[in-house]
Design a protein around this motif. Structure first.
Motif, short mmCIF file in Angstrom:
data_model
loop_
_atom_site.label_atom_id
_atom_site.label_comp_id
_atom_site.label_asym_id
_atom_site.label_seq_id
_atom_site.Cartn_x
_atom_site.Cartn_y
_atom_site.Cartn_z
N TYR A 1 -6.74 7.16 2.17
CA TYR A 1 -6.17 6.15 1.18
C TYR A 1 -4.78 6.49 1.40
O TYR A 1 -3.94 7.76 1.86
CB TYR A 1 -6.82 6.00 -0.18
N ASP B 1 0.55 3.99 6.96
CA ASP B 1 0.14 5.47 6.74
C ASP B 1 -1.22 6.01 6.79
O ASP B 1 -0.98 7.05 7.11
CB ASP B 1 0.95 5.05 5.09
N CYS C 1 -1.00 4.90 0.23
CA CYS C 1 -0.84 3.72 -1.31
C CYS C 1 1.34 3.08 -0.35
O CYS C 1 1.63 4.14 0.22
CB CYS C 1 -0.14 3.88 -2.99
N PHE C 2 1.41 1.80 -0.69
CA PHE C 2 2.62 1.47 -0.08
C PHE C 2 4.00 1.92 -1.15
O PHE C 2 4.24 2.56 -2.22
CB PHE C 2 2.78 0.46 -0.67
N ARG C 3 4.79 2.72 -0.50
CA ARG C 3 5.87 3.43 -1.10
C ARG C 3 6.95 2.24 -1.30
O ARG C 3 7.53 2.36 0.26
CB ARG C 3 6.15 4.72 0.24
N ALA D 1 1.10 0.07 3.82
CA ALA D 1 0.43 0.74 3.50
C ALA D 1 -1.12 1.30 4.68
O ALA D 1 -1.48 3.06 4.53
CB ALA D 1 -0.83 0.88 2.49
N THR E 1 -4.08 -4.90 -3.19
CA THR E 1 -2.44 -5.67 -3.93
C THR E 1 -2.65 -6.89 -4.54
O THR E 1 -3.29 -7.43 -4.85
CB THR E 1 -1.41 -5.86 -2.36
N ALA F 1 -2.70 -0.25 -1.46
CA ALA F 1 -2.86 0.55 -1.35
C ALA F 1 -3.72 -0.20 -0.40
O ALA F 1 -4.72 -1.04 -0.67
CB ALA F 1 -3.00 0.84 -2.15
N SER G 1 -3.92 -1.58 -6.73
CA SER G 1 -3.97 -0.82 -6.53
C SER G 1 -3.71 0.41 -7.39
O SER G 1 -3.07 1.17 -6.83
CB SER G 1 -2.54 -1.13 -5.48
N TYR H 1 -2.92 4.52 -6.71
CA TYR H 1 -1.33 5.37 -7.55
C TYR H 1 -1.44 6.02 -8.26
O TYR H 1 -1.28 7.77 -8.03
CB TYR H 1 -0.24 4.64 -7.64
#
Length: 505
Positions: A84, A163, A86-88, A160, A243, A270, A417, A421
């Motif tokens: 998985y 990544d 997650c958006f940074r 996301a 999201t 995510a 999401s 995290y």
């Protein structure tokens, strides 16, 4: 006092006996069978077998084998989490409290009372100074147009997914199923179409866009992907994206019960890759349990999107939200408990339940110790009071809710999401071990309480994720503040007047 201490000392012995009762019974029986066979000897055993009819011997061997094959063919396929991402969040999206409040004061739609109210909310929210809002909400006034909303969705979702594909070294052409959830923004073409267009997915990809399902929609998406994988070819891959696009949903009015989402919800998303092939998987999906309370009017309207008296659209949070969430949690625990708790905890709960019935509820109910079933807990970071309530209901120590509190502090409420995290926080801290079990619990409008149980197969090799640049600073101390804020909201209905509204902070 002495008897209580003795009971606590005896509890480990009780748990050992009850949880291993099958082994305790089976081992002596097996020993008796082995001793009897040794006493008779091979010759005597063969002689006795020759006296049996061939049909009986065949059935004794064939039926168990056939039953085992049938079970293996018909049982649901195991579903795994390959990985998985997650958006940074970007530092230039950061919104410190001072910036948020300054923008609120400049915007003429908010009066001074609304700004003071949001100030108190932020101080008690559990959020830190590094949470992020999309670019459009940095404008004065915030932009809520369709183009800005699409820009936020594409930034979060594509980042996301990029990544995730880099981590798994997967080609977009290998994706067979696509499930996306976003509650309050459902453009045309849909989010699944946006992803298919960007990554040039195959034409036969099964795709679903879930809207309006609230903050617990991430686990609904996981369950839907699991069900689709059961009928897909073996080894198929499902991409799940969770999201919430907040650009078009910033509330511009003055109703206090509708201002809370402005202060809590932040930018995030995510992507997770599920598969029935466990070769490179990191987690195995053990259970998914969903609880829906929407048949009751109070539960249906406790998180409700509507217009205020001036036509401003926002999310109205009911004063009964925590009570409804508590009831939904109890129902979800009742369904999840028998599936995951060891026999010792289930027996104590059953005995407590029967004793309360006999004594007309004059004794306290026994709360099962879910730490016997899970090593880690990911509780939806919906707000400080939500985490406090679940910690109290499940009698969890501070360490078990640390991931939820720190996620709320660092990223805010990122809706569906947030659970990913929190899982990333546990892994970034190096606390995940092979065989550890994780319980994800999410709440959402409707009203829903959904949960999922995972078993770790392979922990993360490093802390490369949304916490990579800040994990060394966590956990941080969050001062204790009032958990409830009582405000008076003027009623706009017939008769006017004021009504008391309890806002959870």
């Amino acid at each position: 006092m002495g008897s209580s201490a003795q009971l606590k000392r005896l509890k480990p012995l009780y748990q050992l006996v009850v949880n291993n009762i099958l082994a305790i019974v089976a081992v002596p029986l097996a020993a008796v069978v082995v001793l009897k066979a040794a006493e008779l000897g091979p010759g005597e055993i063969l002689a006795r077998l020759r006296t049996r009819r061939p049909a009986h011997i065949f059935l004794a061997a064939f039926l168990p084998a056939a039953a085992a094959v049938l079970y293996l063919r018909l049982r649901p396929r195991a579903v795994y989490l390959v990985d998985y991402a997650c958006f940074r969040t970007n530092p230039n999206c950061r919104v410190p409290f001072a910036t948020f409040l300054e923008h609120s004061r400049v915007w003429p739609g908010f009066d001074e009372r609304s700004v003071r109210f949001m100030t108190r909310l932020l101080e008690r929210s559990g959020l830190g100074e590094e949470t992020c809002l999309p670019y459009a909400q940095h404008y004065i006034p915030p932009s809520r147009d369709l183009a800005s909303s699409r820009a936020e969705a594409e930034l979060v979702i594509f980042s996301a997914i990029d990544d995730l594909l880099a981590k798994t070294k997967m080609s977009p052409q290998d994706i067979d199923i696509l499930v996306v959830n976003c509650s309050l923004f459902a453009p045309t073409p849909s989010f699944t179409d946006m992803i298919m267009h960007r990554y040039k997915l195959r034409e036969d990809v099964r795709n679903v866009h879930l809207a309006g399902m609230g903050c617990s929609a991430g686990l609904i998406s996981v369950e839907l992907a699991r069900n689709l994988l059961q009928v897909a070819p073996r080894g198929a891959h499902a991409l799940v994206v969770s999201t919430e696009t907040i650009t078009p949903n910033y509330y511009m009015g003055q109703e206090r019960a509708m201002l809370l989402p402005n202060c809590l919800f932040r930018m995030g998303g995510a992507a997770a890759l599920l598969s029935t092939n466990g070769a490179k998987a990191r987690f195995r999906l053990a259970r998914v349990v969903r609880t829906l309370r929407g048949a009751a009017d109070s539960a249906y309207r406790c998180v409700y999107q509507e217009e205020d008296e001036r036509g401003n659209v926002g999310i109205n949070l009911s004063k009964d939200l925590m009570n409804i969430a508590g009831d939904a949690l109890k129902a979800n625990i009742t369904a999840m408990g028998p599936l995951v708790l060891p026999a010792s905890e289930q027996l104590l709960f059953a005995l407590s339940f029967m004793a309360r019935k006999v004594l007309s509820n004059r004794i306290m109910p026994y709360i099962p110790d879910f730490r016997k079933a899970f090593e880690h807990f990911c509780i939806h970071a919906g707000g400080r009071a939500v985490i406090d309530e679940l910690q109290r209901s499940l009698t969890l120590p501070d360490e078990q809710v640390e991931a939820s509190r720190m996620t709320l502090h660092r990223f805010g409420n990122t809706s569906s999401s947030s659970l990913w995290y929190e899982l990333a926080y546990i892994e970034a801290k190096g606390r995940m071990r092979r065989g550890d079990r994780v319980w994800m619990i999410g709440f959402g409008s409707g009203f829903k309480c959904n949960s999922a149980a995972w078993e770790c197969i392979r922990p993360a090799a490093n802390a490369d994720g949304p916490w990579a640049n800040c994990i060394h600073r966590y956990p941080v101390h969050i001062p204790d503040v009032l958990k409830w804020l009582f405000v008076h909201v003027c009623a706009a209905g017939a008769g006017g007047g004021c009504v008391a509204v309890e806002v959870v902070v």
